[in-house]
Design a protein around this motif. Structure first.
Motif, PDB file in Angstrom:
ATOM      1  N   ASP A  53       0.848  -1.197   0.000  1.00  0.00           N
ATOM      2  CA  ASP A  53       0.000   0.000   0.000  1.00  0.00           C
ATOM      3  C   ASP A  53       0.881   1.245   0.000  1.00  0.00           C
ATOM      4  O   ASP A  53       0.420   2.331   0.297  1.00  0.00           O
ATOM      5  CB  ASP A  53      -0.892   0.005   1.249  1.00  0.00           C
ATOM      6  N   SER A  54       2.157   1.080  -0.312  1.00  0.00           N
ATOM      7  CA  SER A  54       3.124   2.174  -0.186  1.00  0.00           C
ATOM      8  C   SER A  54       3.374   2.848  -1.522  1.00  0.00           C
ATOM      9  O   SER A  54       3.979   2.246  -2.419  1.00  0.00           O
ATOM     10  CB  SER A  54       4.434   1.614   0.363  1.00  0.00           C
ATOM     11  N   GLN A 101      11.689   9.499   1.159  1.00  0.00           N
ATOM     12  CA  GLN A 101      10.691   8.543   1.654  1.00  0.00           C
ATOM     13  C   GLN A 101      10.976   8.235   3.112  1.00  0.00           C
ATOM     14  O   GLN A 101      11.860   8.853   3.718  1.00  0.00           O
ATOM     15  CB  GLN A 101      10.565   7.306   0.768  1.00  0.00           C
ATOM     16  N   GLY A 102      10.237   7.299   3.692  1.00  0.00           N
ATOM     17  CA  GLY A 102      10.351   7.063   5.132  1.00  0.00           C
ATOM     18  C   GLY A 102      11.743   6.632   5.562  1.00  0.00           C
ATOM     19  O   GLY A 102      12.301   7.119   6.546  1.00  0.00           O
ATOM     20  N   ARG A 103      12.325   5.694   4.816  1.00  0.00           N
ATOM     21  CA  ARG A 103      13.628   5.138   5.226  1.00  0.00           C
ATOM     22  C   ARG A 103      14.728   6.184   5.172  1.00  0.00           C
ATOM     23  O   ARG A 103      15.747   6.042   5.847  1.00  0.00           O
ATOM     24  CB  ARG A 103      13.958   3.906   4.393  1.00  0.00           C
ATOM     25  N   GLU A 106      14.565   7.800   8.468  1.00  0.00           N
ATOM     26  CA  GLU A 106      15.136   6.866   9.458  1.00  0.00           C
ATOM     27  C   GLU A 106      16.656   6.876   9.379  1.00  0.00           C
ATOM     28  O   GLU A 106      17.350   6.871  10.399  1.00  0.00           O
ATOM     29  CB  GLU A 106      14.638   5.436   9.180  1.00  0.00           C
ATOM     30  N   THR A 128      12.838  -1.580   7.436  1.00  0.00           N
ATOM     31  CA  THR A 128      13.809  -0.529   7.058  1.00  0.00           C
ATOM     32  C   THR A 128      14.340   0.204   8.294  1.00  0.00           C
ATOM     33  O   THR A 128      15.501   0.616   8.324  1.00  0.00           O
ATOM     34  CB  THR A 128      13.182   0.514   6.103  1.00  0.00           C
ATOM     35  N   THR A 129      13.501   0.369   9.314  1.00  0.00           N
ATOM     36  CA  THR A 129      13.932   1.019  10.547  1.00  0.00           C
ATOM     37  C   THR A 129      14.944   0.126  11.258  1.00  0.00           C
ATOM     38  O   THR A 129      16.014   0.578  11.698  1.00  0.00           O
ATOM     39  CB  THR A 129      12.726   1.270  11.483  1.00  0.00           C
ATOM     40  N   ASN A 188       2.825  -2.217  11.434  1.00  0.00           N
ATOM     41  CA  ASN A 188       2.805  -2.946  10.161  1.00  0.00           C
ATOM     42  C   ASN A 188       3.333  -4.365  10.336  1.00  0.00           C
ATOM     43  O   ASN A 188       2.694  -5.334   9.922  1.00  0.00           O
ATOM     44  CB  ASN A 188       3.654  -2.165   9.145  1.00  0.00           C
ATOM     45  N   ASP A 217       7.045   6.354  14.573  1.00  0.00           N
ATOM     46  CA  ASP A 217       7.019   6.014  13.146  1.00  0.00           C
ATOM     47  C   ASP A 217       5.571   6.170  12.709  1.00  0.00           C
ATOM     48  O   ASP A 217       4.709   5.347  13.024  1.00  0.00           O
ATOM     49  CB  ASP A 217       7.520   4.585  12.914  1.00  0.00           C
ATOM     50  N   ALA A 219       3.983   6.334   9.727  1.00  0.00           N
ATOM     51  CA  ALA A 219       3.563   5.968   8.361  1.00  0.00           C
ATOM     52  C   ALA A 219       2.036   5.865   8.236  1.00  0.00           C
ATOM     53  O   ALA A 219       1.445   6.413   7.321  1.00  0.00           O
ATOM     54  CB  ALA A 219       4.218   4.660   7.939  1.00  0.00           C
ATOM     55  N   ARG A 220       1.402   5.184   9.201  1.00  0.00           N
ATOM     56  CA  ARG A 220      -0.051   4.975   9.094  1.00  0.00           C
ATOM     57  C   ARG A 220      -0.769   5.571  10.315  1.00  0.00           C
ATOM     58  O   ARG A 220      -1.674   4.971  10.883  1.00  0.00           O
ATOM     59  CB  ARG A 220      -0.350   3.477   8.913  1.00  0.00           C
ATOM     60  N   SER A 257       6.807   7.757   6.413  1.00  0.00           N
ATOM     61  CA  SER A 257       6.723   7.472   4.992  1.00  0.00           C
ATOM     62  C   SER A 257       5.407   8.063   4.522  1.00  0.00           C
ATOM     63  O   SER A 257       4.338   7.542   4.830  1.00  0.00           O
ATOM     64  CB  SER A 257       6.735   5.963   4.755  1.00  0.00           C
ATOM     65  N   LYS A 260       2.184   6.364   2.550  1.00  0.00           N
ATOM     66  CA  LYS A 260       1.014   5.687   3.111  1.00  0.00           C
ATOM     67  C   LYS A 260      -0.078   6.728   3.391  1.00  0.00           C
ATOM     68  O   LYS A 260      -0.813   7.096   2.506  1.00  0.00           O
ATOM     69  CB  LYS A 260       1.397   4.937   4.395  1.00  0.00           C
TER      70      LYS A 260
HETATM   71  N1  F0G Z   1       7.783   2.467   8.519  1.00  0.00           N
HETATM   72  C1  F0G Z   1       6.752   1.650   8.263  1.00  0.00           C
HETATM   73  C2  F0G Z   1       5.812   1.284   9.367  1.00  0.00           C
HETATM   74  C3  F0G Z   1       6.568   1.138   6.968  1.00  0.00           C
HETATM   75  O1  F0G Z   1       5.546   0.322   6.724  1.00  0.00           O
HETATM   76  C4  F0G Z   1       7.468   1.520   5.935  1.00  0.00           C
HETATM   77  C5  F0G Z   1       7.312   1.007   4.575  1.00  0.00           C
HETATM   78  C6  F0G Z   1       8.535   2.381   6.262  1.00  0.00           C
HETATM   79  C7  F0G Z   1       8.656   2.838   7.566  1.00  0.00           C
HETATM   80  C8  F0G Z   1       9.553   2.795   5.243  1.00  0.00           C
HETATM   81  O2  F0G Z   1       9.025   3.753   4.402  1.00  0.00           O
HETATM   82  O3  F0G Z   1       9.094   2.681   2.133  1.00  0.00           O
HETATM   83  O4  F0G Z   1       8.790   5.158   2.413  1.00  0.00           O
HETATM   84  O5  F0G Z   1      10.978   4.116   2.885  1.00  0.00           O
HETATM   85  N2  F0G Z   1       6.528   0.050   4.266  1.00  0.00           N
HETATM   86  C9  F0G Z   1       6.246  -0.473   2.935  1.00  0.00           C
HETATM   87  C10 F0G Z   1       5.387  -1.705   3.042  1.00  0.00           C
HETATM   88  C11 F0G Z   1       7.432  -0.636   2.054  1.00  0.00           C
HETATM   89  O6  F0G Z   1       5.172  -2.367   1.999  1.00  0.00           O
HETATM   90  O7  F0G Z   1       4.894  -2.027   4.119  1.00  0.00           O
HETATM   91  P1  F0G Z   1       9.509   3.924   2.872  1.00  0.00           P
END
Ligand code: F0G
Length: 460
Positions: A53-54, A101-103, A106, A128-129, A188, A217, A219-220, A257, A260
């Motif tokens: 869903d990213s 992006q999120g990583r 991080e 990634t974290t 996640n 974190d 993201a969601r 990230s 999301k």
């Molecule tokens: N934190 C969480 C909770 C995530 O789910 C993700 C990415 C990231 C950090 C990293 O973010 O992809 O923008 O660098 N999750 C995707 C997934 C890849 O499919 O669950 P990113």
């Protein structure tokens, strides 16, 4: 509103992207060609792509309009200031910087804060974290409540951190060895499960009593806040935005990230309150990502994010979104297909081990289900089981396997309709009815690390 299995999509479709189901023989050939690894397949051979869903959501007309207003100035662009206003309004931190992006957020945070041998606790780190902490020779620790590992347990906030474990952890390693503490909302890695406000308050208190900076974190985060509104007493009459402001007021910063809950195809955020840390992070950002007013993104991406942040908080949207996920899970459960309970926010986690009890973990039941789902209906999910997580213990030279063999069906935002989900449920039901004939897989190639991305398989 008339009773309906879930809220009808609160949008109509103005632009379409064609998808097609290629014939069964072509699907079989494509699987073989890719060594039965769905990461190695072509997107054009997918009918319904639930890999992630990213960054896969559909942007709105307002976001596309904002893209045309993107200001591509290197420094101080209007786009940056529009994003800054939205970020301050939604999250309330003193400082922020965009990242690609999120990583990336991080990476910058870990580069500045984590020293070799130090620990970073969380409920569960996303991979990634986890990897960014390890890349600085730090050690991630997952302190989620025990209920999280029981797929049947219906705890409403299965993403919660175990406060006693956290206290014991800090007592054991000492504040000096913990440069920051984190929590992931929703969790996640644990099935998209939310964290309660009560738990966030307790976590914040423990970190702060020990002088440990607390990063979320995020993201969601919007999905998590909507679960709080639905499930936590005292929050039913608060807006999701108010709940979000309360959540972030408990922390010292956040990584996000934006792919999301800000419903953009690319983008991330790093926010915090501390002035000195911000200065240091900015220098690292310039080295790794770009000037602090664009952080590795185009101006148009910043504008899409500024609009998407508000759309991700819209309660009609969130009600439809979480309703859609719950609907798919209930269709599967009605057909006797077990999924992690309760259903999380962004995806349905199918218990492949329970569908194929005759396939041992070393023959990869969740990989077998992923392949079977593509074979049946051109649908792509992602294996979260022994392909991804089994590892060889260097000390006793034995294999350690994860507790669950799961297939994640992540639902892109605003992208697929209810009939697509019905189709996914029907395909899984067809597989269930011939489950005892499905066989496992063996590796023909597997790299040492992150092997799910490039491994190749052969059917047994
Ligand atoms: N934190 C969480 C909770 C995530 O789910 C993700 C990415 C990231 C950090 C990293 O973010 O992809 O923008 O660098 N999750 C995707 C997934 C890849 O499919 O669950 P990113």
């Amino acid at each position: 509103m008339t009773k309906h299995p879930y809220p009808p999509e609160p949008f109509r479709i103005k632009v379409v992207e064609p998808i097609r189901l290629i014939p069964r023989e072509a699907r079989e050939a494509a699987l073989k060609e890719a060594g039965y690894n769905l990461f190695l397949m072509k997107a054009e051979d997918m009918f319904i792509d639930l890999l992630t869903d990213s960054g896969t959501g559909a942007m709105s007309q307002e976001q596309w309009a904002a893209i045309m207003r993107g200001d591509e100035s290197y420094a101080g662009a209007r786009s940056y200031h529009r994003l800054k206003a939205a970020v301050e309004d939604v999250f309330g931190f003193k400082h922020f910087m965009p990242t690609h992006q999120g990583r990336a957020a991080e990476n910058i945070l870990a580069a500045v804060l984590v020293k070799p041998g130090q620990w970073v606790p969380s409920n569960m780190h996303f991979d990634t974290t986890d990897a960014n902490i390890r890349a600085r020779h730090g050690r991630p620790a997952n302190l989620v409540i025990d209920e999280a590992s029981d797929p049947e347990n219906r705890h409403p906030f299965k993403g919660n951190m175990d406060i006693n474990k956290l206290k014991a952890f800090i007592a054991k390693y000492g504040r000096e060895q913990i440069p920051m503490g984190m929590i992931t909302v929703t969790n996640n890695a644990g099935g998209g499960q939310p964290v309660s406000m009560e738990n966030l308050k307790a976590v914040s208190q423990v970190y702060h009593e020990n002088d440990i900076p607390f990063f979320i974190d995020a993201a969601r985060y919007a999905e998590n806040c909507f679960f709080i509104k639905q499930r936590e007493p005292g929050y039913e009459n608060k807006s999701v935005k108010e709940i979000a402001r309360e959540m972030f007021s408990l922390a010292d910063g956040m990584t996000m990230s934006a792919k999301k809950d800000a419903i953009v195809n690319i983008g991330g955020l790093l926010c915090l309150n501390d002035d000195t840390l911000f200065q240091n992070l900015k220098n690292e950002l310039i080295l790794r990502e770009g000037f602090p007013t664009y952080g590795g993104l185009a101006g148009r991406d910043l504008d899409a994010m500024a609009v998407g942040l508000y759309e991700g908080l819209d309660e009609d949207y969130l009600s439809y979104r979480l309703g859609q996920t719950a609907y798919l899970a209930s269709r599967l459960n009605d057909n006797g297909i077990p999924t992690i309970q309760p259903t999380g926010g962004h995806g349905v986690y199918v218990n492949a081990g329970a569908i194929f009890p005759h396939i041992p973990n070393y023959e990869f039941p969740a990989q077998a289900l992923a392949v079977e789902l593509y074979r049946e209906g051109g649908i792509r999910g992602v294996e979260i089981g022994s392909v991804m997580f089994a590892c060889l213990d260097p000390e006793d030279n034995t294999w350690h396997y994860p507790a669950l063999e799961l297939l994640r069906l992540a639902i892109p935002r605003r992208t697929y309709t209810q009939s697509h989900l019905d189709y996914v449920a029907d395909c899984l039901a067809a597989i269930k009815s011939r489950a005892n004939k499905v066989k496992g897989y063996k590796f023909t190639y597997a790299p040492e690390l992150l092997r799910h991305f490039t491994a190749r398989f052969e059917p047994l």
